[in-house]
Each structure stands twice: as structure tokens, then as C-alpha cells.
Scaffold this active site. Structure first.
Site, mmCIF file in Angstrom:
data_model
loop_
_atom_site.group_PDB
_atom_site.id
_atom_site.type_symbol
_atom_site.label_atom_id
_atom_site.label_comp_id
_atom_site.label_asym_id
_atom_site.label_seq_id
_atom_site.Cartn_x
_atom_site.Cartn_y
_atom_site.Cartn_z
ATOM 1 N N CYS A 2 0.805 -1.186 0.000
ATOM 2 C CA CYS A 2 0.000 0.000 0.000
ATOM 3 C C CYS A 2 0.858 1.263 0.000
ATOM 4 O O CYS A 2 0.703 2.087 -0.881
ATOM 5 C CB CYS A 2 -0.924 -0.025 1.194
ATOM 6 N N ARG A 27 -4.283 5.304 3.853
ATOM 7 C CA ARG A 27 -4.513 4.436 2.699
ATOM 8 C C ARG A 27 -5.055 3.065 3.123
ATOM 9 O O ARG A 27 -5.544 2.317 2.292
ATOM 10 C CB ARG A 27 -3.203 4.236 1.933
ATOM 11 N N TRP A 73 -1.010 -3.820 2.491
ATOM 12 C CA TRP A 73 -2.396 -4.273 2.349
ATOM 13 C C TRP A 73 -2.312 -5.590 1.588
ATOM 14 O O TRP A 73 -1.911 -5.626 0.438
ATOM 15 C CB TRP A 73 -3.207 -3.230 1.602
ATOM 16 N N ASN A 98 5.087 -2.259 -3.830
ATOM 17 C CA ASN A 98 3.648 -2.111 -4.063
ATOM 18 C C ASN A 98 3.336 -2.745 -5.409
ATOM 19 O O ASN A 98 4.095 -2.581 -6.365
ATOM 20 C CB ASN A 98 3.244 -0.640 -4.113
ATOM 21 N N GLY A 99 2.190 -3.414 -5.499
ATOM 22 C CA GLY A 99 1.796 -3.993 -6.780
ATOM 23 C C GLY A 99 1.646 -5.492 -6.704
ATOM 24 O O GLY A 99 1.587 -6.086 -5.614
ATOM 25 N N GLU A 480 -24.277 5.034 -3.748
ATOM 26 C CA GLU A 480 -23.165 5.629 -3.011
ATOM 27 C C GLU A 480 -23.423 5.605 -1.503
ATOM 28 O O GLU A 480 -22.531 5.339 -0.705
ATOM 29 C CB GLU A 480 -22.928 7.058 -3.507
ATOM 30 N N LYS A 484 -21.069 3.683 1.268
ATOM 31 C CA LYS A 484 -20.467 4.339 2.423
ATOM 32 C C LYS A 484 -20.784 3.578 3.709
ATOM 33 O O LYS A 484 -19.924 3.395 4.566
ATOM 34 C CB LYS A 484 -20.972 5.785 2.542
ATOM 35 N N GLU A 487 -18.821 0.296 3.797
ATOM 36 C CA GLU A 487 -17.377 0.507 3.863
ATOM 37 C C GLU A 487 -16.888 0.732 5.287
ATOM 38 O O GLU A 487 -15.863 0.186 5.682
ATOM 39 C CB GLU A 487 -16.986 1.744 3.031
ATOM 40 N N HIS A 503 -39.674 -6.541 -7.858
ATOM 41 C CA HIS A 503 -39.057 -7.566 -8.696
ATOM 42 C C HIS A 503 -38.046 -8.414 -7.924
ATOM 43 O O HIS A 503 -37.158 -9.006 -8.524
ATOM 44 C CB HIS A 503 -38.398 -6.920 -9.916
ATOM 45 N N LYS A 602 -6.941 3.154 0.253
ATOM 46 C CA LYS A 602 -7.399 4.405 -0.335
ATOM 47 C C LYS A 602 -7.204 4.417 -1.846
ATOM 48 O O LYS A 602 -8.115 4.744 -2.599
ATOM 49 C CB LYS A 602 -6.652 5.584 0.302
#
Length: 607
Positions: A2, A27, A73, A98-99, A480, A484, A487, A503, A602
Site C-alpha cells: 500500500c 490508505r 495491504w 507495491n503492486g 453511493e 459508504k 465501507e 421484482h 485508499k
């Protein structure tokens, strides 16, 4: 991934590394660590699965003028100390990364065949051993060359920092697909995944480009390509907003950023007095042939794009398609060279969105636009046109002010496209600008509703599930709001167009299922009221954010908070704010880590 921090100096840099990690905590991470070349020219490290504060306590006796640090992370291997960075190869090489290295399994098998022993489950450890293999086989050891020879073996995305036990005073970095910056100090230089990490110690910086390799000493920075050819990269001042990010009187950064939205939106609108193509750095001629808009985005940015589809088609009469960036490049699509491809991102480094942009360009889409919060990001550099949202640094993992400023940028886009002459109705430009300029005041009135939202949040903390409903351009706002809530409070939440209740989702409604409803006074209000009655008839608890003139009355099972005013097309920007507050205060009541929710980061810089 991260966060990466590296430093090479003529003084002890342990406290700088720890401070850098603490500035990257926002992050999200599940472990952290640092390593230095100590006074005896030995690699020494400390790692923990706790917070950076514990790492600080564990490293008070550590000393070194060259070092690397990392917040992790997890992508490969569980969050534990063995998998935490930095990773060593023997007592010789230290690496942070990172990656994702996509071919790490074949590299791991090859290295095991050469006698290397692995102590972690990570893909990163193969980098350390590959560098070690190259470095230790040299007659005259050269860390830069060892890293350069390693890079072609790595398939995937990475930003790395590398140190060697017997080469104090040199730090090597490289990037391919993950961001990395160099920051310049006085007799010391820094490497970081985000300039925020070392902004207190540097006045200037360089954003490394894709395929850059860099060698840092206390007195020099040398950038080259993977072939070893020296390159020149622009050195620019560290942005003032990066240099100073403080919590102030707020309890969390998310709360601070919710309340910064009036200012962020005012900054994004800026001094615009008329709608014109130059808002995006374009001309009428540049866009005259545009007959379609394709928007690519992920997560929260995707929901802002979904709102924009309603605006662009209604205001500009231009067909608009919105795609989840992480899906777009993995399907067969029909390219349209006259389409404007818009990428939306807070960081401008979102891996899936960047990959989708590059895929679109490979298909012949030349007309590209970035709407982004970071002017120096890869996304802003790789598109033909750009719009900076000017939200300022956003620390909370759950995006708030970045989302609403993206909506402002996308509204500008809708109004600008209307000037192409395909608008179904006349656009009264001054009226739209006046309403945009009134947005900060309107938002302040919405923020004043916080005490009522807090009362709802106390009830929400008792629930385990929630439904969110909206119609038309407020359906993405419901999405959204649900995002939130899940999260940061970890309450399971889903959003639906209200007309879809019958439905299927209506089967979930009972007295234990709160149903949050976004209820502006628009053309769909009466339809929405019918959907609300369907919920009430099943014993569901309705929590309604209604425009002041929507004529929705509170009663048993129907709780109402009245929005201060009806804001027409810009209503989504107002209606999302109480949903942010509801998520924040529910999480606060549950005691979760609001700014750093579990399992999330993040900036998503890997696929």
C-alpha cells in the site's frame, strides 16, 4: 501494496521513515515495517501487524542513514509478520514493493531450484531473491545494475525500493504500473509512493514515469530507463496542500472532509464565469465531432459517472455509456472514434481505470479526458484533456469531498457538451452557473442537519442489513450511500432503483430491515411514494431524506429528515451529504476504524 517510504541521508532517518508511514496510514494497511543499513553496515529491520505507533516504539533504538519502510495491504499471503515488508534475501538485500508480480509462482520455483529459501507467502520475496542472485554474482557489485537486470523478469505492476547491506548511502527504486515519487531534501533524498509521506522534509519532487529506474544518494538523484539510459524528469515544488494535512478540531478525517465539501466545491468551481471548452483545455473544434461519451471508473467514481449519464443525455443530448473500468477491457467492445472517453478517479492512479484508459486508446479512442483530484497523476498525464477537481488532499478511505467535486466536474462536462448543439432543450448558461455558485451555501444548510442524522445513526447501529432506494439520477446516490455504510460500519447494505422493489428485493423487507430513501421533489416523486408504501405495508422501517416541498409526512414506521431546498439537476450533490453523515455516525456508534476500514485501501493501484 500500500505505501512505500525510503530515505538516504547523512543522518539517522528512522524517525523520518516512521513519520512517513504514519502520514500514509489513511490508505489502509494490515501490517507495517522498516529496514535500515545500520552503523555496522548490516541490514536491520522491525515489522508488526499492529499500527505504525507500535512500530515507532519498537524502533527507538534503531539507527541508519539509508532505509526503506512500508505499510502493507495483503494481496499474497495472510496479514502476519512473516509476510510484512521489508523482505530480505539473506543478510544482503532488502526490498519493499507495491503492486502484484503476476509470474511470481514460476519465478519462485526457479529460485527454489537455485537454493533460495522462502520465508513468506508473498510475491515480493521473489524480487529480493532475484536482485540478490544478480548482485551476488557480480565481480564488482552494483545495486543499480542488479535491480535493472531484475526488472525484465517481473510481469505485472510494481513500485519498489531496494537497499543493500554492503552499499550504504544508495537507495534504488523503479516503477511499472504503480506510482512512485522522488523528493529532494538538503543532503538527503527520498522515495515514496505518495509525496505526502515526506513532504515535511522536502521542497521539491519528481514524479517518476512508467518504466523509470532511479538511484538516490544523499547528494544526487539519477533517473534512467530500464535499459540504463539517463533521463531528465521535471522537478517541481511540493504542493502546499500536500505539505500540510492536519485533523484540526475533527474526530476523524472523514468527518473533516464531509464538512470541507462547501469549500472544496467552491474551489472546484473557481472563477468560471461562462461555460466553454477551455474549462477542459479543449476547443469547440476539438469536440465538434463527438457523438458519444464513454465514462470509465471504479467504486465511488463509478457512481458519480452514473449520475453524469443522466445529466449529459438530458442537458446535452449526447448518448452516454458508463462502464466499470475493471470490466471494460476484458470484453469485446465496439470502438467509436468519435466518442469522448472520460476517466474519473480521485487519485489518478487507480490501476483498473488506467488500464481501461490504455485499452480504449489501443482501440483507437483518441479523444480522452481525465476528471481527477491530482494534477500530477498518471491519468492526467495520459489523457488529451483534463479537469482537476481541487478537492484538496483526501485522507479518509471512504471518499466524500472527492465524490461531490467529481460531480461538479461532470456537470461542467454536461453543460459544455450542450454547446455542441444537440441539446434537447435550450441551456440557460447563467442560471446553471448561478446555481453552481450557490451550492456551497446550500451544502452548509444540509450539514446543519447533522444532529438529526446522529439520532438516526444510533438506531442504525442496531441493524445488520439495510436497503437504499432512489429513482432516476438519485439511484446512483442511493448506491453511493449504501457503499459508504458498508465501507465503514460493516453493515451489509444494498441499493436498488425503487421501482425494482417488487421484482425481488421486497422479499427482504420486514421490521428488521431499514430502508433509506432518497426522495427529491422531482417528476418521479409520486412513483417513489408508491414504492415507499410497498415497504410500509410489509412492516419495513423507512428513513426518508425528503425535499422540504415533497409533502412526505412522518408517521409510524416512516422517519423523515427534510432537506433545506429543492435543487433540481444538482440535487444529487446535496442528497449524498446526509448519506455520508449517516454512514459516519453509524460507524462511530459501532466503534469501527472510520478512516481506515478493514480490508480496504485508499488508492487501488493493483488489479
Amino acid at each position: 501494496m500500500c505505501g512505500i517510504v525510503g530515505a538516504v541521508s547523512k543522518r539517522n532517518i528512522v524517525s523520518i521513515l516512521v513519520e512517513g508511514l504514519s502520514r500514509l496510514e489513511y490508505r489502509g494497511y494490515d501490517s507495517c515495517g522498516l529496514a535500515v543499513v545500520n552503523e555496522k553496515n548490516q541490514l536491520e529491520r522491525s515489522r508488526t501487524t499492529q499500527r505504525v505507533a507500535e512500530l515507532k516504539e519498537n524502533t527507538t533504538a534503531l539507527y541508519g542513514a539509508t532505509g526503506i519502510a512500508h505499510t502493507r495491504w495483503a494481496t499474497h499471503g495472510k496479514p502476519n509478520t512473516d509476510n510484512a515488508h521489508p523482505h530480505f534475501s539473506g543478510d544482503l538485500i532488502g526490498v519493499v514493493h507495491n503492486g502484484i508480480i503476476e509470474n511470481y509462482e514460476s519465478l519462485r520455483a526457479e529460485l527454489i531450484g537455485k537454493g533460495y529459501q522462502f520465508t513468506s507467502q508473498t510475491d515480493t520475496e521473489v524480487i529480493a531473491h532475484l536482485v540478490h542472485n544478480n548482485y551476488s554474482s557480480m565481480n564488482h557489485r552494483d545495486l543499480v545494475e542488479a535491480v535493472r537486470l531484475t526488472l525484465p523478469r517481473l510481469h505485472g505492476a510494481y513500485a519498489i525500493g531496494v537497499i543493500a547491506q554492503d552499499m550504504p548511502g544508495i537507495l534504488v527504486g523503479a516503477r511499472a504500473g504503480s506510482p512512485l515519487v522522488v523528493a529532494y531534501g538538503e543532503q538527503e533524498n527520498f522515495l515514496a509512493s505518495d509525496a505526502l509521506a515526506v513532504a515535511e522534509h522536502a521542497k521539491s519532487m519528481t514524479f517518476l514515469d512508467e518504466g523509470d529506474l532511479v538511484a538516490l544518494t544523499p547528494d544526487s538523484v539519477k533517473v534512467m530507463n530500464f535499459a540504463g539510459e539517463i533521463l531528465q524528469r521535471e522537478i517541481r515544488p511540493v504542493p502546499a496542500q500536500v505539505a500540510s494535512v492536519e485533523l484540526g478540531p475533527y474526530q476523524h478525517f472523514m468527518q473533516k472532509e464531509i464538512f470541507e465539501q462547501p469549500t472544496a466545491i467552491a474551489n472546484t468551481i473557481g472563477n468560471v464565469e461562462k461555460i466553454d471548452f477551455d474549462i477542459f483545455g479543449a476547443t469547440h473544434a476539438d469536440w465538434s465531432e463527438i457523438n458519444q461519451v464513454l465514462i470509465l471508473a471504479c467504486g465511488t467514481s463509478y457512481y458519480s459517472a452514473c449520475v453524469a449519464k443522466y445529466w449529459i443525455e438530458a442537458l446535452a443530448g449526447v448518448s452516454t455509456q458508463v462502464e466499470i473500468a475493471s470490466e471494460y477491457r476484458y470484453r469485446v467492445s465496439v470502438p467509436n472514434p468519435k466518442a469522448l472517453v472520460v476517466v474519473v478517479s480521485q487519485s489518478g492512479e487507480t490501476a483498473d481505470t488506467l488500464a481501461a484508459l490504455r485499452h480504449a486508446k489501443s482501440l483507437g479512442h483518441e479523444k480522452t479526458l481525465a476528471i481527477c483530484n491530482v494534477a500530477s497523476s498518471a491519468m492526467m498525464r495520459e489523457t488529451m484533456w483534463k479537469f482537476q477537481t481541487n478537492a484538496g488532499t483526501e485522507i479518509g478511505v471512504a471518499s466524500t469531498k472527492a465524490f461531490t467535486t467529481q460531480l461538479v466536474g461532470l456537470y461542467f462536462l454536461a453543460l459544455t457538451l450542450a454547446k455542441l448543439g444537440k441539446s434537447p432543450t435550450p441551456i440557460h448558461e447563467k442560471e446553471h452557473i448561478d446555481r453552481l455558485r450557490h451550492l456551497p451555501a446550500a451544502l452548509n444548510a444540509v450539514l446543519a442537519l447533522e444532529p438529526q442524522v446522529i439520532a438516526w445513526a444510533q438506531q442504525f447501529a442496531k441493524y445488520h442489513n439495510a436497503l437504499f432506494l432512489g429513482r432516476g439520477m438519485h439511484y446512483p446516490i442511493a448506491l453511493e450511500g449504501a457503499l459508504k455504510l458498508k465501507e465503514i460500519s460493516y453493515i451489509h447494505a444494498e441499493a436498488y432503483p425503487a421501482g425494482e422493489l417488487k421484482h425481488g428485493p421486497l422479499a427482504l423487507v420486514d421490521e428488521t430491515m431499514p430502508v433509506v430513501t432518497v426522495a427529491p421533489n422531482d417528476d418521479l416523486l409520486e412513483k417513489l411514494k408508491s414504492n415507499m408504501q410497498e415497504v410500509a405495508a410489509r412492516g419495513g422501517q423507512l428513513y426518508v431524506f425528503a425535499d422540504v416541498d415533497a409533502n412526505i409526512q412522518a408517521s409510524a414506521g416512516i422517519h423523515v429528515i427534510r432537506m433545506p431546498e429543492n435543487y433540481g439537476n444538482l440535487s444529487p450533490i446535496l442528497h449524498v451529504v446526509p448519506l455520508q453523515l449517516l454512514a459516519y455516525h453509524t460507524a462511530l456508534a459501532l466503534g469501527t476504524d472510520v478512516d481506515k476500514p478493514r480490508n480496504l485501501a485508499k488508492s487501488v493501484t493493483v488489479e
